[in-house]
Write a protein that holds these residues in place. Sequence first.
Motif, PDB file in Angstrom:
ATOM      1  N   PRO A  63      44.624  44.547  42.833  1.00 53.29           N
ATOM      2  CA  PRO A  63      44.514  43.202  43.417  1.00 53.29           C
ATOM      3  C   PRO A  63      44.903  43.190  44.889  1.00 53.29           C
ATOM      4  CG  PRO A  63      45.610  43.115  41.287  1.00 53.29           C
ATOM      5  CD  PRO A  63      45.470  44.557  41.636  1.00 53.29           C
ATOM      6  N   ALA A  64      44.347  42.258  45.626  1.00 51.85           N
ATOM      7  CA  ALA A  64      44.694  42.107  47.036  1.00 51.85           C
ATOM      8  C   ALA A  64      46.186  41.800  47.163  1.00 51.85           C
ATOM      9  CB  ALA A  64      43.870  40.991  47.665  1.00 51.85           C
ATOM     10  N   GLU A  65      46.742  42.125  48.334  1.00 44.92           N
ATOM     11  CA  GLU A  65      48.180  41.947  48.535  1.00 44.92           C
ATOM     12  C   GLU A  65      48.611  40.492  48.368  1.00 44.92           C
ATOM     13  OE1 GLU A  65      49.371  43.606  52.207  1.00 44.92           O
ATOM     14  OE2 GLU A  65      48.785  45.656  51.705  1.00 44.92           O
ATOM     15  N   ASP A  66      47.732  39.550  48.684  1.00 43.16           N
ATOM     16  CA  ASP A  66      48.095  38.137  48.565  1.00 43.16           C
ATOM     17  C   ASP A  66      47.698  37.553  47.220  1.00 43.16           C
ATOM     18  OD1 ASP A  66      45.384  38.281  48.913  1.00 43.16           O
ATOM     19  OD2 ASP A  66      45.267  36.725  50.462  1.00 43.16           O
ATOM     20  N   HIS A  67      47.375  38.443  46.251  1.00 40.21           N
ATOM     21  CA  HIS A  67      46.972  37.961  44.929  1.00 40.21           C
ATOM     22  C   HIS A  67      48.126  37.245  44.234  1.00 40.21           C
ATOM     23  CE1 HIS A  67      45.387  37.873  40.860  1.00 40.21           C
ATOM     24  NE2 HIS A  67      46.515  38.449  40.460  1.00 40.21           N
ATOM     25  N   GLN A  68      47.804  36.115  43.587  1.00 43.50           N
ATOM     26  CA  GLN A  68      48.786  35.380  42.803  1.00 43.50           C
ATOM     27  C   GLN A  68      48.154  34.987  41.480  1.00 43.50           C
ATOM     28  OE1 GLN A  68      50.210  32.050  45.083  1.00 43.50           O
ATOM     29  NE2 GLN A  68      51.443  33.321  46.442  1.00 43.50           N
ATOM     30  N   LEU A  69      48.945  35.080  40.423  1.00 46.50           N
ATOM     31  CA  LEU A  69      48.447  34.653  39.121  1.00 46.50           C
ATOM     32  C   LEU A  69      48.162  33.156  39.156  1.00 46.50           C
ATOM     33  CD1 LEU A  69      50.872  36.664  36.826  1.00 46.50           C
ATOM     34  CD2 LEU A  69      48.380  36.878  36.846  1.00 46.50           C
ATOM     35  N   PRO A  70      47.041  32.728  38.583  1.00 49.66           N
ATOM     36  CA  PRO A  70      46.701  31.303  38.608  1.00 49.66           C
ATOM     37  C   PRO A  70      47.604  30.496  37.677  1.00 49.66           C
ATOM     38  CG  PRO A  70      45.135  32.515  37.267  1.00 49.66           C
ATOM     39  CD  PRO A  70      46.010  33.534  37.906  1.00 49.66           C
ATOM     40  N   SER A  71      47.622  29.210  37.890  1.00 50.70           N
ATOM     41  CA  SER A  71      48.373  28.331  36.994  1.00 50.70           C
ATOM     42  C   SER A  71      47.727  28.359  35.616  1.00 50.70           C
ATOM     43  CB  SER A  71      48.376  26.900  37.544  1.00 50.70           C
ATOM     44  OG  SER A  71      47.034  26.432  37.670  1.00 50.70           O
ATOM     45  N   GLY A  72      48.484  28.061  34.610  1.00 49.08           N
ATOM     46  CA  GLY A  72      47.973  28.104  33.247  1.00 49.08           C
ATOM     47  C   GLY A  72      48.229  29.425  32.556  1.00 49.08           C
ATOM     48  N   ILE A  73      48.808  30.400  33.300  1.00 51.34           N
ATOM     49  CA  ILE A  73      49.164  31.695  32.711  1.00 51.34           C
ATOM     50  C   ILE A  73      50.675  31.742  32.523  1.00 51.34           C
ATOM     51  CG2 ILE A  73      49.248  34.195  33.098  1.00 51.34           C
ATOM     52  CD1 ILE A  73      46.492  33.252  32.457  1.00 51.34           C
ATOM     53  N   ASP A  74      51.105  32.063  31.317  1.00 50.38           N
ATOM     54  CA  ASP A  74      52.527  32.206  31.041  1.00 50.38           C
ATOM     55  C   ASP A  74      52.974  33.553  31.592  1.00 50.38           C
ATOM     56  OD1 ASP A  74      55.066  32.713  29.877  1.00 50.38           O
ATOM     57  OD2 ASP A  74      54.620  31.293  28.264  1.00 50.38           O
TER      58      ASP A  74
ATOM     59  N   GLY B 113      55.852  34.825  32.070  1.00 47.21           N
ATOM     60  CA  GLY B 113      56.909  35.505  31.340  1.00 47.21           C
ATOM     61  C   GLY B 113      56.358  36.330  30.189  1.00 47.21           C
ATOM     62  N   LEU B 114      55.440  35.730  29.422  1.00 45.74           N
ATOM     63  CA  LEU B 114      54.855  36.455  28.302  1.00 45.74           C
ATOM     64  C   LEU B 114      53.988  37.622  28.789  1.00 45.74           C
ATOM     65  CD1 LEU B 114      53.841  33.600  25.832  1.00 45.74           C
ATOM     66  CD2 LEU B 114      55.684  35.269  25.581  1.00 45.74           C
ATOM     67  N   LEU B 115      53.217  37.385  29.861  1.00 49.06           N
ATOM     68  CA  LEU B 115      52.369  38.449  30.386  1.00 49.06           C
ATOM     69  C   LEU B 115      53.217  39.604  30.920  1.00 49.06           C
ATOM     70  CD1 LEU B 115      49.595  39.537  31.134  1.00 49.06           C
ATOM     71  CD2 LEU B 115      49.744  38.251  33.282  1.00 49.06           C
ATOM     72  N   ARG B 116      54.294  39.265  31.617  1.00 50.55           N
ATOM     73  CA  ARG B 116      55.191  40.305  32.128  1.00 50.55           C
ATOM     74  C   ARG B 116      55.752  41.127  30.978  1.00 50.55           C
ATOM     75  NH1 ARG B 116      58.906  37.266  33.951  1.00 50.55           N
ATOM     76  NH2 ARG B 116      58.192  37.088  36.131  1.00 50.55           N
ATOM     77  N   SER B 117      56.209  40.465  29.937  1.00 48.13           N
ATOM     78  CA  SER B 117      56.791  41.157  28.794  1.00 48.13           C
ATOM     79  C   SER B 117      55.758  42.043  28.095  1.00 48.13           C
ATOM     80  CB  SER B 117      57.361  40.142  27.803  1.00 48.13           C
ATOM     81  OG  SER B 117      57.875  40.787  26.658  1.00 48.13           O
ATOM     82  N   TYR B 118      54.537  41.541  27.970  1.00 43.44           N
ATOM     83  CA  TYR B 118      53.478  42.306  27.288  1.00 43.44           C
ATOM     84  C   TYR B 118      53.150  43.579  28.069  1.00 43.44           C
ATOM     85  CZ  TYR B 118      48.990  43.400  25.122  1.00 43.44           C
ATOM     86  OH  TYR B 118      47.960  44.040  24.477  1.00 43.44           O
TER      87      TYR B 118
ATOM     88  N   SER C 173      51.827  45.122  41.342  1.00 43.86           N
ATOM     89  CA  SER C 173      50.961  44.270  42.165  1.00 43.86           C
ATOM     90  C   SER C 173      51.007  42.813  41.738  1.00 43.86           C
ATOM     91  CB  SER C 173      49.519  44.781  42.099  1.00 43.86           C
ATOM     92  OG  SER C 173      48.926  44.489  40.840  1.00 43.86           O
ATOM     93  N   GLN C 174      51.425  42.571  40.485  1.00 46.06           N
ATOM     94  CA  GLN C 174      51.540  41.191  40.013  1.00 46.06           C
ATOM     95  C   GLN C 174      52.907  40.594  40.355  1.00 46.06           C
ATOM     96  OE1 GLN C 174      48.747  39.871  38.686  1.00 46.06           O
ATOM     97  NE2 GLN C 174      47.827  41.913  38.973  1.00 46.06           N
ATOM     98  N   GLY C 175      53.753  41.402  40.996  1.00 44.96           N
ATOM     99  CA  GLY C 175      55.093  40.930  41.321  1.00 44.96           C
ATOM    100  C   GLY C 175      56.068  41.094  40.178  1.00 44.96           C
TER     101      GLY C 175
END
Length: 529
Positions: free
Chosen positions: A353-364, A366-371, A422-424
């Motif tokens: 992902p591009a350096e300024d990439h941010q996960l969109p709203s509507g994505i949990d 915390g759960l994605l990070r844990s997965y 890259s997702q932070g």
Amino acid sequence: MRVVVVGATGNVGSAVLEELSVRSEITSILGLARRLPDAEAEPFCHAEWDSVDIQHPESTAALTELFSGADAVIHLAWLIQPNSQRELLRRVNVHGTKHVLQAAAEAGVERIAVASSVGAYSPVEDDHPRDESWPTEGIPGSHYSEDKAAQERVMDAFEAQHPGTALARLRPGLIFQAGSGSEIQRYFLGHLAPVQLLTMVRPPVVPMPSGIRAQAVHARDVAKAYAEAVIQGARGAFNIAADDVLTGEALASVISGREGKASITVPFAPLKPLVRSLHRARLLPMDEGWLEMARRAPIMDISRARSTLGWNPEYSGTEALSEMLEAMADGAGRGSIPLRPRSISALTEHPLPAEDHQLPSGIDTGLLRSYMADHLAGATAGLNRIQAMAAAFEDTPVYPELSQVAEAVGSEHQWLSRLIQSQGFSRPAVAAPALWLGERLSRVKPYARPLKRSPAALVLETELMLGAVTAKRQGWEVLSDYAAELGVDRAVFEQLIEAADDQREHLHRVHAYARPRVFRTDHATLSEE
């Protein structure tokens, strides 16, 4: 001419492929290796490919079939590591040469070129150049030299039995090129050597053992000699080296990047036990035998290669060494497992992902990070397992399968780690160490035989890896549904899913090989083969 190159994925093999591809006399090339390269990458794209492990007697039949219709065979395959497994090295290097030559004779191949070495020569105590008539009894204390001398005896016997076959023995000095930088670091210096610092700073002076000197040659120049040998149908031995001699002072000048006195002489006597201790502590891949070679191998006279082959080196030894050192500092390599770059994933061509990439709203998040963290932890345990399997069963016919899976899993592990960052997201703090410990404890099995592999170990370990790869595949499928949100092209995950299927096929072949060898008392176990 149709030429078969045995051991076509290494330092010399890659250069030979390049050279043969531009020779008008060569109509087709077949590359053979235990572990296949990226056949679409340069220079491997110039050859057809097949996999064979030359250490086993049954490989002779497979080699004979592969050599059928060939005009020439160039035999380059040689195993340098692991130093501790002397029986394995002797099987691959010496017995493997015998199998290749026997198969070439049975297939009716009339021209053969074999990679010997300056290491085959008997030791000297001076710098007087020796021609090809100097004895080839090897240098005591160097396993590489001893095996090269034994290989020469195999070729002596072959020549006596097959006087009509043109057999050329090339005895090069140290062979360098940019593509071998990462490989040479792994085989000789190890991952702890801070070679990356050479890109930023060079040491003003370099310690050098007293009496050390060597000849080097660029891989491209060596490749030209092999091409000339098979095209001309040359016979006998040929010394291959650049004209200059790399003394300790010359080596220090290249490493330091400065002219004038750049070395500090170190007594040889205390250095040898130091290298021995570092090697036995697994802090240094090379053993003390390489020091003996650097001190006692002869300086070679290359007149015969000039007069008979019409060969002349284009590069000096200093130029070849400088190119290799720069590549080593950068971690450079090529598209095969032996020449793989130091730390670059096989998937780096796929953008993150591009350096300024941010996960969109509507994505949990915390759960994605844990997965993703749990999958990375599982991948870490799986990587440790498959690497241990490949190391434990290196002397069996299934090693190429295990090694290729280990290489692919390592690349994917690296890419997933970078994707998470890259997702932070941070790396897993608890799951990874717990799974690492669990993976280690799982190796303490009640059926394990003391001090030797259990014949059941390969079956069970393969079954566990099949489960791990299947779980990984499911993880890629889940992440592919969120490719857009992660900022990754969905095609990347589709390729990862295909790669997991390919890894499962490799593991299924390993399992099929091991199953009939597990519990039968009338069949050789893995440890006895």
